[in-house]
Design a protein around this motif. Structure first.
Motif, PDB file in Angstrom:
ATOM      1  N   ASN A  61     -15.943  11.987  24.961  1.00  0.00           N
ATOM      2  CA  ASN A  61     -14.901  13.129  24.790  1.00  0.00           C
ATOM      3  C   ASN A  61     -15.378  14.354  24.828  1.00  0.00           C
ATOM      4  N   ALA A  62     -16.697  14.640  24.139  1.00  0.00           N
ATOM      5  CA  ALA A  62     -17.195  15.964  24.474  1.00  0.00           C
ATOM      6  C   ALA A  62     -17.393  16.502  25.988  1.00  0.00           C
ATOM      7  N   ASP A 114      -7.002  18.320  22.644  1.00  0.00           N
ATOM      8  CA  ASP A 114      -7.998  17.378  22.419  1.00  0.00           C
ATOM      9  C   ASP A 114      -7.885  16.463  20.917  1.00  0.00           C
ATOM     10  N   LYS A 173     -13.478   5.325  19.669  1.00  0.00           N
ATOM     11  CA  LYS A 173     -12.838   5.366  18.313  1.00  0.00           C
ATOM     12  C   LYS A 173     -11.857   4.697  18.083  1.00  0.00           C
ATOM     13  N   ARG A 222     -20.195   3.134  16.245  1.00  0.00           N
ATOM     14  CA  ARG A 222     -18.789   3.132  16.343  1.00  0.00           C
ATOM     15  C   ARG A 222     -17.962   1.834  16.638  1.00  0.00           C
ATOM     16  N   SER A 263      -9.944  15.987  13.287  1.00  0.00           N
ATOM     17  CA  SER A 263     -10.025  14.759  12.924  1.00  0.00           C
ATOM     18  C   SER A 263     -11.133  14.345  11.929  1.00  0.00           C
ATOM     19  N   SER A 282     -11.228  10.067  22.943  1.00  0.00           N
ATOM     20  CA  SER A 282     -12.478   9.369  23.092  1.00  0.00           C
ATOM     21  C   SER A 282     -12.152   7.672  23.404  1.00  0.00           C
TER      22      SER A 282
HETATM   23  C1  LIG Z   1     -14.701  12.673  18.064  1.00  0.00           C
HETATM   24  C2  LIG Z   1     -14.299  13.852  18.583  1.00  0.00           C
HETATM   25  C3  LIG Z   1     -14.793  14.519  19.868  1.00  0.00           C
HETATM   26  C4  LIG Z   1     -16.198  13.914  20.326  1.00  0.00           C
HETATM   27  O1  LIG Z   1     -15.874  12.966  21.303  1.00  0.00           O
HETATM   28  P1  LIG Z   1     -17.094  11.999  21.526  1.00  0.00           P
HETATM   29  O2  LIG Z   1     -16.715  10.848  22.192  1.00  0.00           O
HETATM   30  O3  LIG Z   1     -17.874  11.685  20.526  1.00  0.00           O
HETATM   31  O4  LIG Z   1     -17.955  12.871  22.590  1.00  0.00           O
HETATM   32  C5  LIG Z   1     -14.324  15.832  20.224  1.00  0.00           C
HETATM   33  N1  LIG Z   1     -13.228  16.163  19.737  1.00  0.00           N
HETATM   34  C6  LIG Z   1     -12.518  15.594  18.678  1.00  0.00           C
HETATM   35  C7  LIG Z   1     -11.219  16.128  18.135  1.00  0.00           C
HETATM   36  C8  LIG Z   1     -13.063  14.296  18.203  1.00  0.00           C
HETATM   37  O5  LIG Z   1     -12.467  13.735  17.070  1.00  0.00           O
END
Ligand SMILES: *Cc1c(COP(=O)(O)O)cnc(C)c1O
Length: 458
Positions: A150-151, A255, A292, A94, A225, A289
């Protein structure tokens, strides 16, 4: 066997004193470094014993040693050259961190620090305090907490706020991100019933409204996304969803996925909503996140209303999802760049690449090509390409880029394999059965390795 030659074999220690050799000690595991030097001396000994060599100098051994060290595979996790043109490439780590962020990471890693020590109170502190103020200042949120990714942020948010209830979500947003991150499964862990509304391509506000019942605890919106539904579509805006949630006294959660903090339209043709816009809708909680679009280290950031963030902070699960000191160090510096927009596009590599003038990429492509065109077995043609943002951000959006299309005497599959197995692996794209090296994601300081790779094939 020539006994005089045996005497000329250098000792390991003599080689360790040579700066050109001992600089490799920092680049690979020490045992591998030492054994490579030993093996080099042994090879010379073997040549002498078998009378396969008439003479050699100390410098010959040094040179062989350096060549062997250079060709050693290094650590398992290793630097690669991203020639794919995908800026936030999940498989390639990333976002790159800014130099300032990395300097701070090194400093925090090498020293004791106040991770959980409050210097004013002279006692125990909280790791979550170091970046909360800063996140609130930048996003306009009341409170914030940072977790591992983010998960985890989504999981913790749901478990802390909507367990044993129902959550309403649009069918168009029931997504799977990478490996096994599925929104429905996360809901399961939270013992939350998912109420799906609308159809894959169209969801109306009345679909949400009709689904709200006695057990409804929240309405959730997921930024779609890593895919995009195009054509005959209808999506309820975040604002509409938030207002509906308020009318019905249930929570609103977003999210947001990639976590963009600046107006990219000023620099590109990309129209990605910002986290500040999300907060302005009055939404209760937002997750995104850290690695990203934000351009920091792997982290999940949860922001929103103080009372809900406090609930999240009190959840015991937070301990299992906690963020590391190195991540916090990188994140604090990255967030500080956002205090000044010019710093963002200058210092944060992902943002710099996204906002960079395509003419600069073209210049890099020309410059690399002029260096490579001296070779005989390969031709390099400058072409226009579309670099992708990646990382689940803006799936259909691309930025103008330039690349070199390679014509080789080798088969494309063979050339690609050699690039992957090179000591500094090079990861290109294949287009029309030809290798393309996209310059969007390549810096000038990486040219040398690419040139050496192709020279090695001559
Ligand atoms: C990338 C993403 C996640 C997961 O995020 P991580 O940081 O990889 O755990 C969850 N929800 C959305 C909408 C995302 O784009």
């Amino acid at each position: 066997m020539n006994k005089e030659l045996i005497k000329k074999l250098p000792k390991v220690n003599a080689l360790l004193d040579i700066p050109k050799i001992n600089k490799f000690a920092k680049e690979m595991p020490y045992t591998k470094y030492i054994s490579t030097i030993r093996t080099t001396i042994d090879t010379y000994r073997n040549f002498v014993v078998k009378d396969m060599i008439e003479d050699f100098s100390f410098e010959d051994v040094v040179d062989t040693c350096i060549a062997n060290l250079r060709d050693q595979p290094r650590y398992n996790l290793t630097k690669v050259i991203n020639a794919s043109g995908t800026i936030i490439h999940t498989n390639l780590g990333r976002s790159l961190l800014s130099e300032d962020a990395m300097k701070h990471v090194v400093n925090i890693g090498l020293n004791y620090n106040n991770l959980e020590y409050n210097l004013d109170a002279e006692g125990r502190g909280s790791r979550y305090d170091h970046v909360e103020q800063l996140i609130c200042e930048l996003t306009g949120a009341e409170a914030a907490v940072v977790v591992n990714n983010n998960a985890s942020a989504v999981l913790l948010t749901l478990i802390s706020t909507v367990t044993n209830g129902e959550v309403v979500i649009s069918r168009g947003e029931l997504i799977e991100i990478g490996g096994s991150f599925r929104v429905p499964e996360i809901m399961n862990y939270a013992n939350t019933k998912l109420v799906e509304v609308g159809t894959t391509n169209r969801t109306h506000l009345k679909d949400y409204a009709n689904a709200i019942g006695e057990n409804t605890k929240a309405l959730i919106k997921v930024h779609t996304s890593n895919y995009k539904i195009v054509g005959f579509t209808k999506e309820v805006s975040l604002q509409e969803m938030v207002d509906l949630a308020k009318e019905n006294n249930v929570l609103s959660i977003e999210d947001a996925g990639s976590g963009n903090l600046i107006n990219l339209q000023k620099y590109t043709n990309l129209n990605e909503p910002t986290i500040q816009d999300s907060i302005k809708t009055g939404v209760d909680l937002v997750t995104f996140s850290g690695d990203k679009l934000l351009g920091g280290a792997q982290a999940g950031i949860i922001i929103g209303k103080k009372e809900y963030i406090n609930e999240i902070k009190k959840n015991n699960l937070l301990r299992s999802l906690r963020v590391s000191k190195l991540t916090l160090a990188a994140l604090e510096v990255t967030l500080n760049h956002y205090k000044e927009e010019s710093e963002v596009i200058k210092k944060i590599p992902s943002m710099r690449m996204i906002c960079e003038d395509p003419k600069e990429v073209q210049k890099r492509a020309r410059s690399l090509r002029s260096k490579l065109n001296k070779l005989c077995n390969h031709q390099f043609e400058l072409i226009k390409t579309d670099a992708t943002i990646g990382g689940g951000a803006m799936p259909t959006s691309t930025v103008e880029s330039y690349g070199l299309r390679v014509t080789s005497n080798l088969k494309t599959t063979q050339l690609k394999k050699l690039m992957h197995q090179y000591k500094t692996p090079i990861i290109p794209i294949t287009s029309d059965d030809k290798i393309v090296i996209d310059l969007k994601t390549i810096r000038r300081d990486e040219f040398k390795a690419i040139i050496e790779f192709f020279e090695g094939l001559e």
